[in-house]
Design a protein around this motif. Structure first.
Motif, short mmCIF file in Angstrom:
data_model
loop_
_atom_site.label_atom_id
_atom_site.label_comp_id
_atom_site.label_asym_id
_atom_site.label_seq_id
_atom_site.Cartn_x
_atom_site.Cartn_y
_atom_site.Cartn_z
N LEU A 1 95.54 17.06 47.20
CA LEU A 1 96.30 15.95 47.77
C LEU A 1 95.41 15.05 48.63
CD1 LEU A 1 99.54 17.88 48.80
CD2 LEU A 1 99.32 16.27 46.91
N GLU A 2 94.12 15.02 48.31
CA GLU A 2 93.18 14.18 49.06
C GLU A 2 93.40 12.71 48.73
OE1 GLU A 2 88.37 13.17 49.02
OE2 GLU A 2 89.24 14.61 47.59
N ILE A 3 93.26 11.84 49.74
CA ILE A 3 93.25 10.41 49.50
C ILE A 3 92.01 9.80 50.17
CG2 ILE A 3 95.78 10.31 49.41
CD1 ILE A 3 95.67 8.85 52.16
N ARG A 4 91.60 8.62 49.69
CA ARG A 4 90.54 7.84 50.32
C ARG A 4 91.08 6.45 50.62
NH1 ARG A 4 85.35 9.97 49.04
NH2 ARG A 4 85.63 12.24 48.97
N TYR A 5 90.55 5.85 51.68
CA TYR A 5 91.09 4.58 52.12
C TYR A 5 90.07 3.82 52.96
CZ TYR A 5 91.71 7.31 56.38
OH TYR A 5 91.47 8.11 57.49
N LEU A 6 90.28 2.52 53.08
CA LEU A 6 89.60 1.71 54.08
C LEU A 6 90.52 1.57 55.27
CD1 LEU A 6 88.10 -1.31 52.05
CD2 LEU A 6 86.86 0.63 53.02
N ALA A 7 89.96 1.58 56.46
CA ALA A 7 90.74 1.36 57.68
C ALA A 7 90.11 0.22 58.46
CB ALA A 7 90.80 2.63 58.52
N PHE A 8 90.91 -0.40 59.32
CA PHE A 8 90.50 -1.60 60.02
C PHE A 8 90.69 -1.46 61.53
CE2 PHE A 8 91.97 -2.74 55.80
CZ PHE A 8 90.95 -3.55 55.32
N ASN A 9 89.74 -1.94 62.28
CA ASN A 9 89.92 -2.16 63.71
C ASN A 9 90.58 -3.53 63.83
OD1 ASN A 9 89.80 -2.77 66.41
ND2 ASN A 9 87.61 -2.41 66.63
N THR A 10 91.88 -3.53 63.98
CA THR A 10 92.64 -4.78 63.90
C THR A 10 92.40 -5.71 65.08
OG1 THR A 10 94.55 -3.60 64.84
CG2 THR A 10 94.45 -3.81 62.44
N LYS A 11 91.60 -5.29 66.05
CA LYS A 11 91.19 -6.19 67.13
C LYS A 11 89.82 -6.82 66.88
CE LYS A 11 93.90 -4.39 71.02
NZ LYS A 11 93.84 -3.82 72.40
N ALA A 12 89.11 -6.34 65.87
CA ALA A 12 87.79 -6.89 65.55
C ALA A 12 87.94 -8.31 65.01
CB ALA A 12 87.08 -6.01 64.54
N PRO A 13 87.13 -9.25 65.46
CA PRO A 13 87.28 -10.65 65.04
C PRO A 13 87.29 -10.85 63.53
CG PRO A 13 85.76 -10.50 66.88
CD PRO A 13 86.07 -9.09 66.48
N ALA A 14 86.48 -10.09 62.79
CA ALA A 14 86.36 -10.30 61.35
C ALA A 14 87.65 -10.03 60.60
CB ALA A 14 85.23 -9.45 60.79
N VAL A 15 88.45 -9.05 61.08
CA VAL A 15 89.66 -8.64 60.35
C VAL A 15 90.91 -8.72 61.21
CG1 VAL A 15 88.37 -7.16 58.75
CG2 VAL A 15 89.21 -6.21 60.91
N LEU B 1 87.27 6.28 55.08
CA LEU B 1 87.52 7.67 55.42
C LEU B 1 88.30 8.34 54.30
CD1 LEU B 1 88.52 7.49 59.20
CD2 LEU B 1 86.56 8.72 58.28
N GLY B 2 88.27 9.66 54.30
CA GLY B 2 89.13 10.44 53.42
C GLY B 2 90.15 11.18 54.26
N TRP B 3 91.25 11.56 53.65
CA TRP B 3 92.28 12.30 54.35
C TRP B 3 92.72 13.48 53.50
CZ3 TRP B 3 93.76 12.89 59.08
CH2 TRP B 3 94.99 13.50 59.38
N PHE B 4 92.58 14.66 54.08
CA PHE B 4 93.09 15.88 53.49
C PHE B 4 94.26 16.31 54.36
CE2 PHE B 4 88.63 15.48 52.62
CZ PHE B 4 88.49 15.86 51.29
N PRO B 5 95.45 16.43 53.82
CA PRO B 5 96.62 16.61 54.68
C PRO B 5 96.57 17.89 55.51
CG PRO B 5 97.18 17.10 52.40
CD PRO B 5 95.80 16.50 52.39
N ASP B 6 97.05 17.79 56.74
CA ASP B 6 97.21 18.97 57.58
C ASP B 6 98.29 19.89 57.01
OD1 ASP B 6 95.44 17.67 59.33
OD2 ASP B 6 97.11 16.66 60.31
N PHE B 7 99.28 19.28 56.39
CA PHE B 7 100.35 20.02 55.73
C PHE B 7 100.97 19.09 54.69
CE2 PHE B 7 101.80 18.33 59.80
CZ PHE B 7 102.89 17.56 59.45
N PRO B 8 101.53 19.63 53.60
CA PRO B 8 101.98 18.82 52.47
C PRO B 8 103.36 18.22 52.67
CG PRO B 8 102.26 21.13 51.95
CD PRO B 8 101.60 21.08 53.31
#
Length: 533
Positions: A286-300, A428-435
């Motif tokens: 049940l692994e997922i991969r994603y992009l995350a954003f610092n929503t206060k950073a000027p670029a994004v 980052l990747g995310w492996f669930p703590d619980f399903p």
């Protein structure tokens, strides 16, 4: 080679077992020598992370895989998945219909590995120290809904929650709720270094070189009382710099099994060109991969920039060209194999489109090309990560709307920098703590979250997440999760990319391999043995 593929049942019910228990029990021990398991997980102590194995700090799959062998929790996920069952406890249950009061009774004569008794006061102490320390690594967030803890006598402990939470038994099964001794773990400070002590299935002895853990020798704990059946006398977990050297060790017979992370090319080779005496096993993941954003950073900071990226990224091309059959495109934080999944990103943005991305930026008066850097970790998820981020960079730049570069950083530096907010965009990747779908939402959107993100959505935090946790029937929480997924697709604090499969490779003399890695990527080393199943 005999290729063993474990059947992947449809996950039709959220709390139904994710694997069907089948076959016979595998007896036997290590046959006079410890089983050796390889991993590419790397464990380092540094100024930013001096206590990587303290349950109050640790919040990473690789580290949790060490803790699960040594630190016991009140409940744990059983062999085949499904609802948590008692482990250090002999029984646990909610005592009210609102899921706000949870009672556990410890097993009789439970002791730590050094023989010291484990009492209800130890449970209270262990969890209260997590909440008191409140590490910025995000682990305490799983337990932040606890209001008070009562230790009643020697064996009884009662948790009173601030708000209803039907997922609480799952959270007690995670290493952050591990039971530790006040003799070895201070009430308000982290325990530095790599030593771990508890009442779990094994004791452990770390081997450290230049501030990095190179191996852990796990020895069967003769005092262990719990739910799992231990099928060996000891296991060594050995850390490798890369998947190639780990594969060479397996081929040479220096290790018995290699687990996370195998590279896509290795999986393909083992499947199409079998090695004598080596088996490849696919296990549900049940692994997922994603992009995350610092929503206060000027670029994004402007939502339109993040939306334009969501409209441009071609998930299918990344999955196909970089990961092959080991990954499938993902259009939500919640994997498609969880029943509350919704293709919210596809519903909003459709197929990858430069025109749509250009319109989003134009309507928001964002000047193009948007300059940004995509950060990734070089040594945590495998060598294919660099190829993935090169592909993401090229997709963005080919549109002419972005001027993107990539920068790879070792995990020991990457994670602290990400938490500080140094990166505008990072993977980052995310492996669930619980399903449960809650664990694909709350760690990213709730207070005290894993990302330490500045992004806040009040509807999500104050109404939808609490509403979903009130539902003991998890399928009944689907409307809340639908809305949560739509919020993520609209505001794009994170951008889901793909979900993956899991594989392990092992010598054919090893038994229990199909049970040694569960859907959450938790290593269950006690399942391994030698001989015939």
């Amino acid at each position: 080679m005999n290729r063993k593929t474990l059947a992947l049942p449809a996950i039709a019910g959220l709390l139904a077992p994710l694997l069907a228990a089948c076959g016979t029990e595998t007896g036997g021990a290590a046959g006079g020598s410890d089983i050796v398991v390889g991993t590419t997980d790397r464990f380092a102590a540094s100024q930013d992370s001096p206590a990587p194995f303290d349950p109050a700090y640790a919040y990473d799959t690789g580290v949790w895989n060490v803790l699960r062998q040594t630190v016991q929790t009140l409940t744990h996920i059983p062999r085949g998945g499904g609802r948590p069952v008692p482990d250090a406890a002999s029984e646990c249950q909610f005592t009210d219909s609102a899921s706000e009061s949870y009672r556990c009774l410890l097993r009789e004569d439970l002791v730590f590995s050094d023989g010291r008794p484990v009492t209800a006061r130890d449970v209270k102490y262990s969890i209260e120290r997590v909440l008191a320390i409140k590490s910025d690594n995000g682990a305490a967030g799983l337990l932040s809904n606890i209001d008070t803890i009562e230790a009643k006598g020697y064996r009884e402990v009662v948790f009173h929650l601030k708000t209803p939470d039907a997922t609480f038994p799952y959270k007690l099964a995670t290493p952050v709720a591990g039971i530790v001794s006040s003799d070895k773990y201070g009430a308000t400070e982290l325990r530095e270094g790599f030593q771990v002590d508890g009442s779990g299935p094994y004791t452990m002895k770390p081997q450290v070189r230049d501030g990095r853990l190179v191996s852990v020798a796990f020895t069967r704990n003769p005092h262990y009382k719990g739910d799992v059946k231990i099928r060996n006398e000891g296991v060594e977990l050995r850390s490798f710099d890369d998947a190639g050297s780990m594969a060479e060790a397996l081929k040479a017979g220096d290790i018995d099994m290699m687990t996370r992370t195998l590279e896509p090319e290795q999986i393909k080779e083992l499947d199409t060109d079998p090695q004598e005496g080596v088996e490849l096993t696919e296990v549900p993941g049940l692994e997922i991969r994603y992009l995350a954003f610092n929503t206060k950073a000027p670029a994004v900071r402007d939502k339109a920039v993040r939306q334009a990226m969501a409209a441009l990224v071609d998930r299918d091309r990344i999955a196909r060209n970089v990961y092959g059959p080991t990954a499938t495109p993902l259009y939500s934080l919640i994997p498609s194999t969880i029943v509350t999944h919704s293709n919210s990103f596809f519903n909003k943005y459709g197929e990858p489109s430069r025109d749509k991305a250009a319109a989003l930026l134009r309507d928001a008066h964002v000047a193009t090309p948007v300059k940004l850097t995509l950060h990734y970790t070089t040594d945590h998820y495998g060598a294919a990560t660099a190829k993935e981020f090169a592909a993401l960079r090229d997709q963005l730049n080919e549109s002419g709307l972005f001027d993107a570069t990539v920068e790879g950083v070792e995990w020991s530096s990457f994670r602290p920098a990400q938490k500080r907010g140094d990166y505008a965009v990072y993977g980052l990747g995310w492996f669930p703590d619980f399903p449960d779908p809650d664990n694909y939402i709350a760690p990213f959107l709730d207070a005290d979250n894993f990302l330490n993100t500045p992004y806040v959505n009040h509807e999500a935090r104050e109404r939808l997440i609490p509403a979903s946790r009130r539902e003991a029937d998890r399928a009944a929480a689907a409307p809340s999760f639908q809305r949560l997924q739509d919020i993520v697709a609209d505001e794009v604090p994170v951008l889901p990319l793909w979900q993956g499969k899991q594989y392990v490779a092992s010598r054919d003399t090893l038994t229990g391999v199909e049970w040694a890695l569960n859907t959450s990527s938790d290593l269950q080393l006690w399942e391994l043995g030698r001989g015939n199943a």
